[in-house]
Design an enzyme around this catalytic site. Structure first.
Site, PDB file in Angstrom:
ATOM      1  N   GLU A 129       0.552   5.300  -1.862  1.00  0.00           N
ATOM      2  CA  GLU A 129       0.346   6.555  -1.148  1.00  0.00           C
ATOM      3  C   GLU A 129       1.419   7.578  -1.498  1.00  0.00           C
ATOM      4  OE1 GLU A 129      -2.042   5.937   2.846  1.00  0.00           O
ATOM      5  OE2 GLU A 129       0.031   5.274   3.051  1.00  0.00           O
ATOM      6  N   LEU A 130       2.669   7.140  -1.536  1.00  0.00           N
ATOM      7  CA  LEU A 130       3.742   8.086  -1.864  1.00  0.00           C
ATOM      8  C   LEU A 130       3.555   8.679  -3.252  1.00  0.00           C
ATOM      9  CD1 LEU A 130       5.071   6.504   0.622  1.00  0.00           C
ATOM     10  CD2 LEU A 130       7.223   7.284  -0.345  1.00  0.00           C
TER      11      LEU A 130
ATOM     12  N   VAL B 289       0.834  -1.200   0.000  1.00  0.00           N
ATOM     13  CA  VAL B 289       0.000   0.000   0.000  1.00  0.00           C
ATOM     14  C   VAL B 289       0.872   1.256   0.000  1.00  0.00           C
ATOM     15  CG1 VAL B 289      -1.729   1.315   1.308  1.00  0.00           C
ATOM     16  CG2 VAL B 289      -1.923  -1.176   1.156  1.00  0.00           C
ATOM     17  N   CYS B 290       2.011   1.186   0.671  1.00  0.00           N
ATOM     18  CA  CYS B 290       2.857   2.375   0.870  1.00  0.00           C
ATOM     19  C   CYS B 290       3.249   3.088  -0.427  1.00  0.00           C
ATOM     20  CB  CYS B 290       4.097   2.013   1.680  1.00  0.00           C
ATOM     21  SG  CYS B 290       3.712   1.426   3.348  1.00  0.00           S
ATOM     22  N   PRO B 291       3.739   2.385  -1.461  1.00  0.00           N
ATOM     23  CA  PRO B 291       4.119   3.126  -2.665  1.00  0.00           C
ATOM     24  C   PRO B 291       2.937   3.799  -3.347  1.00  0.00           C
ATOM     25  CG  PRO B 291       4.277   0.760  -3.043  1.00  0.00           C
ATOM     26  CD  PRO B 291       4.084   0.950  -1.581  1.00  0.00           C
TER      27      PRO B 291
END
Length: 211
Positions: A54-55, A50-52
């Site tokens: 969001e970035l 999920v993190c990339p």
């Protein structure tokens, strides 16, 4: 403990730029010295799922934040070296190549512990007769909006699987700026260009009757 209305912690943290330069960033000083608002978002780990998304979503909206005199800063507990490796990994391979805002590397966890956003708990182990740390000891998806005086005017924390809606932070910045400049308060679902209210019952009654 809620931090809204309080100064952001005066803690300096390692960070990295898009070019791989090692930095030292104090978020409070960035806001006050540059007379800018700051959006600081924490994510659990580099090289995850999920993190990339969001970035890249914050990067896509970076111009909208800049128009609102707002700096964007990402943060996790990974090292600068891991950040740099991720910055040099292509987007279609799960990387964050193309991200241009700085990333904090809170390896000491001094800032994230101060904000109380770590997935960690000290518990007593009867067999070992000592306290041990349970949990991943990485951060939840916490987001802070900080004004030009270093005061937190919004904070939110998502569980690990729940990605953020970037547009909501733009709306919150618009609303707070409206309060700052117009002295009016912003009702539910307010967006830039919509009617706001004075902070009194007559204004509330008039607003409710007309919507």
């Amino acid at each position: 403990m809620a931090l809204v209305g309080k100064k952001f912690p005066n803690i300096t943290v390692d960070a990295i730029s898009e070019m791989g330069d090692n930095l030292r960033i104090n978020v409070l000083e960035e806001a006050v010295n540059n007379k800018k608002k700051v959006l600081l978002f924490w994510y659990p780990k580099d090289f995850t799922f999920v993190c990339p998304t969001e970035l890249h979503a914050f990067q896509a909206a970076l111009g909208d934040f800049e128009k609102r005199n707002t700096m964007v800063i990402g943060a996790s507990c990974d090292t600068n070296e891991v950040h740099f490796a991720w910055l040099n990994t292509a987007k279609d391979n799960g990387g964050i190549e193309g991200i241009t805002y700085p990333l904090l590397a809170d390896t000491t966890r001094n800032l994230s512990a101060s904000l109380d956003i770590l997935d960690a708990e000290w518990v007593y182990d009867d067999n070992m007769e000592e306290e041990i740390l349970e949990g991943s000891n990485v951060t939840f998806r916490a987001t802070y909006l900080i004004d030009e005086e270093g005061k937190i005017f919004h904070e939110s924390v998502n569980d690990m699987p729940l990605g953020r809606n970037v547009n909501e932070y733009l709306r919150l910045i618009d609303a707070y700026t409206h309060v700052q400049t117009k002295g009016e308060v912003c009702p539910a679902n307010w967006e830039e260009g919509k009617d706001a209210m004075n902070a009194d019952r007559n204004s509330t009654a008039a607003y409710l009757s007309s919507h």
